[in-house]
Design a protein around this motif. Sequence first.
Motif, PDB file in Angstrom:
ATOM      1  N   GLU A   1       0.717  -1.090   0.286  1.00 57.30           N
ATOM      2  CA  GLU A   1       0.223  -0.208  -0.121  1.00 57.30           C
ATOM      3  C   GLU A   1       0.972   1.392   0.384  1.00 57.30           C
ATOM      4  O   GLU A   1       1.139   2.049  -0.517  1.00 57.30           O
ATOM      5  N   HIS A   2       1.608   1.322   0.862  1.00 57.42           N
ATOM      6  CA  HIS A   2       3.156   2.577   1.136  1.00 57.42           C
ATOM      7  C   HIS A   2       4.028   1.913   0.457  1.00 57.42           C
ATOM      8  O   HIS A   2       4.308   0.898   1.774  1.00 57.42           O
ATOM      9  N   LEU A   3       4.903   2.782   0.163  1.00 60.11           N
ATOM     10  CA  LEU A   3       6.263   1.576  -0.077  1.00 60.11           C
ATOM     11  C   LEU A   3       7.697   2.734  -0.154  1.00 60.11           C
ATOM     12  O   LEU A   3       7.406   4.451  -0.329  1.00 60.11           O
ATOM     13  N   GLU A   4       8.422   3.494   0.678  1.00 67.70           N
ATOM     14  CA  GLU A   4       8.856   4.025   0.794  1.00 67.70           C
ATOM     15  C   GLU A   4      10.403   4.134   0.454  1.00 67.70           C
ATOM     16  O   GLU A   4      10.778   1.995   0.125  1.00 67.70           O
ATOM     17  N   ILE A   5      11.287   4.383  -0.210  1.00 63.68           N
ATOM     18  CA  ILE A   5      12.642   4.040  -0.493  1.00 63.68           C
ATOM     19  C   ILE A   5      13.483   4.919  -0.237  1.00 63.68           C
ATOM     20  O   ILE A   5      13.731   6.121  -0.381  1.00 63.68           O
ATOM     21  N   GLN A   6      14.362   4.471   0.395  1.00 68.99           N
ATOM     22  CA  GLN A   6      15.587   5.034   1.522  1.00 68.99           C
ATOM     23  C   GLN A   6      16.655   4.383   1.133  1.00 68.99           C
ATOM     24  O   GLN A   6      17.218   3.173   1.659  1.00 68.99           O
TER      25      GLN A   6
END
Length: 441
Positions: free
Chosen positions: A335-340
């Motif tokens: 649903e939510h994807l963070e790219i760090q």
Amino acid sequence: MLNRTDLRGQVPTAAELRATLPRAEYDVDAALHHVRPVVEAVRDRGVEAVLEYTEKFDKVRPGAVRVPRAELTQALAQLDPAVRAALEESIARVRKVHAEQRRTDVTTTVVDGGTVTEKWVPVERVGLYAPGGLAVYPSTVVMNVVPAQIAGVGSLVVCSPPQAAFGGLPHPTILAAAELLGVDEVWAVGGALAVALLAYGGTDTDGTELAPVDIVTGPGNIYLTAAKRLLRGLIGIDAEAGPTEIAVLADETADPVHVAADLISQAEHDPLAASVLVTTSEQLADAVDKELAHRVAATKHSERVAEALGGKQSGVILVSTVEDGLRVVDAYAAEHLEIQTANAREVAARVRNAGAIFVGAYAPVSLGDYCAGSNHVLPTAGLARHSSGLSVQSFLKGIHVVDYSEDALREVAGQVVALADAEDLPAHGEAITARFGGAVR
């Protein structure tokens, strides 16, 4: 705290990844058994059944379903000025982003005298749901209402559960958000009852009509989701939303404080919420675990957060390379994807499956929940492989308008007849030849 799965040195197939990756147990089919009699009671007995079940489930019996207009005005007048300012900023940003999603009619000239126009028409009436269980979500009122308004929906109603603490009304912040948005129809009804009443309509205790809707949107608990599944067809739905999810794709450049804080931020929604870290760095995973240990104990909803982080739906996935990590997050379809990672924008551009993507250290999911301008009503449970979040498009229907002259039809009549005969549907061809004296070239 987080379970670990080590995929380093492995190249699982997409099917193997789907079977391996953490996911919440969320059996909508099982919930249908409980929801069906509730929905049938609302169908047969309307508001009377709604109020009976509301008293049973929510421990309060509202005097009526529709919230009096004066209550919306009063809720806004009494709203904390800081919260009002924050809601106004959120509304402005969400409107700015969603205004760019407007569709325009397009006419294609296929041949001289023959056109097809794709005409975009808003649905007539929609029901928009804002949950009110473990937390209160005025932000979800914003995310539902703004795209519906921009789409040009003529009539909308916001539903939210009645609260015993507020005399059978939805939470005042929900009412205030509706008032800020210019919504004057709010129903005090929650969960499966809300979906059923929106689908069938009814008559309120004072004789006011509660008109049925064409589409129901917004997240809720498993019983609301089951009611959506049961009534899909009678009404349109946005999605069968499950518990919220966050996945973080990170490498050694990520700050473990940021990662841990972001995993906790979604875990506080629900004990079934999923928080997943996909990383190339075992050292980062260790540092995140250490950060979680003291942050979870210090956060307000620590028991709920700890249950979510310790559940089978959450965990750490160790991978050899960022490339492998991309394969994992695409299979997971969060649903939510963070790219760090290093070169976060470049990595984010390669993601295919996610409800929303948050790029770099300064775009946490919490920003999207409230004030990024994006929509936070998003597909869960892997549905981002094929579905999108809520948008203006969710409230529009594309209608093809076919306009052919006699000469334009005559030009293609033979081909239409040939295809009709090939499908053994001769009456289709006769509908063409009848216009030209029974014969075509």
